[in-house]
Write an enzyme that holds these catalytic residues in place. Structure first.
Site, PDB file in Angstrom:
ATOM      1  N   GLU B  63       0.812  -1.222   0.000  1.00  0.00           N
ATOM      2  CA  GLU B  63       0.000   0.000   0.000  1.00  0.00           C
ATOM      3  C   GLU B  63       0.841   1.266   0.000  1.00  0.00           C
ATOM      4  O   GLU B  63       0.520   2.248  -0.674  1.00  0.00           O
ATOM      5  CB  GLU B  63      -0.936   0.022   1.212  1.00  0.00           C
ATOM      6  N   HIS B 132     -11.573  -4.655   9.153  1.00  0.00           N
ATOM      7  CA  HIS B 132     -12.182  -4.752   7.825  1.00  0.00           C
ATOM      8  C   HIS B 132     -13.466  -3.937   7.766  1.00  0.00           C
ATOM      9  O   HIS B 132     -14.347  -4.230   6.973  1.00  0.00           O
ATOM     10  CB  HIS B 132     -12.496  -6.210   7.474  1.00  0.00           C
TER      11      HIS B 132
END
Lengths: 325, 329
Positions: B63, B132
């Site tokens: 990322e 999440h």
């Protein structure tokens, strides 16, 4: 390997431009006229000059906190740099960036930032842009030995290798990450080897020998331009000044813990003296001719400092200018 | 006259990407899973076939580097969209987003800009637990130099994506997987929804409900229920949370005198707190009652469906808050 006389004298002039600039900042720093943290490049000039001389103007460079040399070597305007270091309106970043955010997009110096590995991924992106456009540009990421402690470097190595991007990882190993000797930061292995597990070739170069630096940079550029993918260059060098400021004087305490004999030894390997000796010994130019170059550079630097010191600060009512484009 | 074309929220994003990439060769999409519906649903369908792997770049799980690469490419003249299929992973990319992209134009004195879209998808629910499920828009909105958009409808999803891509600044585009099946009218031609402009969803005289993204639909449901009780709720969809459409909020407050701020993020220092502060600073004279926030509690997202049920706010919570403001009970 040797180069035309003009090229060698260009190296000499460029290295002197950086050195004399840096040394000209010392007095204003000590007097408090310059307050932005200056990570002086004195001692490392051969790296910036040797690498940038292998690039075209359109090629990209990203630097770090110690980037006065990268900016000048890539073709940034000296007056605009000096004014930025004085944090004036006429600075290359309009007094918003200071010493650690030098930028000259017109010269391909796309920027610098002091999050030590923070611009490695930006250089990766510049190389990606070149690859998408297939425009033949090469990107160089200048970073220090301290930056290889940050994980993003390894992500970048992998991605650059995976996509065969035209990116040169140019690590200036000056043996210290601020106050930390390299031995206390990593196991004793050559830094360039961190590219090997990703299939990126590299080499260690005497970073105080501008001829060797330039030769290696040419090899790296050639590989990148011909689609061979990234290359890793580790330049062994040394800063002759403190981590920040002339002598790491932090609120009255001198924190440069480097052994004095080590500093003396590296002064004996000063890259500018070495090039001068090479030039004179090889009959490339006379000592008098070198002295003349030095005098020209001295005047250029004096004019830049004069310009900077007399420039007005950015207007306070414009503090919010440039938040958004 | 034929009725307007209806399509889903996710396909509206997909159409925006197709049109932006078609119109401008500097636009490219990069991120984890851009060729997998597992990650980005059908938002990226057809892009790889049409524009090729040089401009539709699926990446390893990196990322920080990938987001930094998007920033660097933007500095070098491209218009990248970098997608984070689960917003939680964007914490690894805060350095290029916050330290570099957000500050870049300012710290370069305006000589360089970063036209990049940071696209983050919220994935709440489904017992996915704390890492999440997070909605991080408030954190991004805190940072000078970033714009943050949160479309609630298919129309806005397309128009704000196109506006974000064309904006010369870094724009954080936040959507929510729960919205992907939403249907609504979406014009075929390319168009932009102006960044910084909210939308009056429905009028009402008693209380203003300010919401964004998925919570706009909860607020609309709440307004319908309140209508049945004789309470007129005005609903505002912020669409952009940075910069806020302050005038729209204040003019509604001026009309109703009561404000419920609804946000799908956490409470403390969040978007709802910002809107409430604006009302206090600039709408105090209009207020007939204290401002009320309906937000997530200051608590991580749980896994258990039983706990999720009390964790996420719904129309019922909004109704309760509005009813209390208007009737005192």
């Amino acid at each position: 390997m040797t180069y035309p006389k003009e090229k060698i004298l260009f190296f000499y002039r460029q290295m002197l431009r950086i050195r004399l600039c840096e040394e000209a900042f010392v007095d204003p720093i000590l007097k408090g006229e310059i307050r932005t943290p200056c990570h002086l490049y004195s001692g490392q000039e051969a790296v910036a000059v040797g690498v940038c001389a292998a690039l075209d103007e359109r090629d990209y460079v990203f630097g770090n906190h110690r980037s006065h040399g990268h900016y000048l070597a890539k073709g940034g305007d000296m007056k605009a740099m000096a004014a930025e270091i004085f944090c004036r309106k006429a600075g290359c970043a309009r007094g918003r960036g200071g010493s650690m955010h030098l930028i000259a997009p017109e010269a391909g110096m796309l920027g610098a930032a002091p999050i030590v590995a923070g611009t490695v991924s930006l250089a990766l992106g510049a190389a990606l842009a070149a690859a998408i456009r297939k425009d033949g540009r090469v990107a160089v990421s200048f970073f220090g030995d301290g930056a290889v402690g940050e994980g993003v470097v390894y992500e970048c190595l992998n991605f650059a290798a995976l996509k065969r991007l035209p990116l040169i990882f140019a690590c200036e190993n000056n043996l210290y990450a601020t106050h930390m000797p390299i031995r206390e930061c990593r196991v004793e292995r050559d830094i360039w080897e961190i590219g090997v597990p990703f299939g990126i070739p590299g080499e260690k170069i005497d970073g105080n020998d501008v001829m060797a630096v330039h030769a290696a940079a040419l090899r790296a550029v050639e590989r990148c331009r011909s689609g061979g993918g990234p290359y890793f260059l580790e330049f062994l060098t040394y800063r002759l000044r403190g981590h920040v400021g002339p002598d790491d004087n932090i609120q009255g305490t001198h924190t440069d813990i480097r052994p004095p004999e080590e500093i003396v030894a590296w002064r004996g390997r000063d890259p500018i003296d070495r090039l001068a000796d090479y030039i004179v010994a090889g009959g490339i130019a006379t000592p008098a001719a070198l002295k003349e170059i030095r005098e020209e550079v001295r005047q250029e630097v004096a004019a830049a400092l004069e310009f900077a010191a007399q420039s007005p600060p950015p207007p306070q009512e414009e503090v919010n200018l440039y938040v958004f484009a | 006259m034929s009725s307007p074309r209806v399509m889903t929220y996710s396909l509206a994003i997909n159409e925006a990407l197709h049109q932006a990439m078609e119109a401008d060769p500097t636009v490219f999409l990069i991120g984890q899973g851009v060729k997998s519906p597992w990650y980005v649903g059908n938002t990226a369908q057809g892009l790889l076939d049409r524009f090729g792997p040089a401009r539709v770049i699926d990446t390893p799980v990196s990322e920080n580097a990938v987001t930094g690469a998007a920033v660097g490419a933007a500095v070098a003249g491209m218009r990248p969209i970098v997608v984070h299929p689960r917003m939680d992973f964007m914490f690894y990319a805060f350095d290029p987003i916050v330290n570099e992209a957000a500050n870049w134009h300012y710290m370069s004195g305006g000589c360089s800009s970063v036209p990049v879209v940071f696209w983050g998808i919220i994935n709440r629910g489904g017992e996915q637990a704390a890492q999440h499920s997070q909605a991080l828009h408030g954190m991004f909105a805190h940072v000078p130099g970033l714009k943050v958009v949160m479309p609630a409808t298919p129309y806005d999803a397309k128009g704000l994506m196109l506006a974000a891509i064309r904006d010369p600044n870094p724009v954080v585009f936040v959507d929510d997987r729960w919205l992907y099946g939403q249907e609504g009218p979406v014009p075929e031609e390319p168009y932009e929804v102006e960044i910084g402009r909210g939308r009056l969803v429905r009028g009402g005289k008693d209380v203003t409900l300010v919401a964004s993204s998925r919570m706009v639909h909860e607020a609309e449901r709440a307004a319908l229920l309140l209508e049945g009780e004789g309470i007129g709720a005005e609903v505002i969809d912020l669409r952009t949370i940075k910069p806020l459409d302050i005038d729209l909020i204040l003019s509604s407050l001026d009309k109703t005198g009561r404000l419920v701020v609804v946000d799908g993020g956490w409470r403390t220092c969040g978007l709802a707190a910002e809107v409430a502060a604006l009302a206090a600073e600039r709408g105090f004279g209009s207020l007939k009652a204290p401002v009320v926030r309906v937000t997530l509690p200051d608590c991580p997202a749980p896994a258990s469906a039983a706990l999720e049920k009390v964790y996420y706010r719904t129309a019922a919570d909004i109704c309760r808050a509005a009813r209390k403001l208007v009737t005192g009970s």
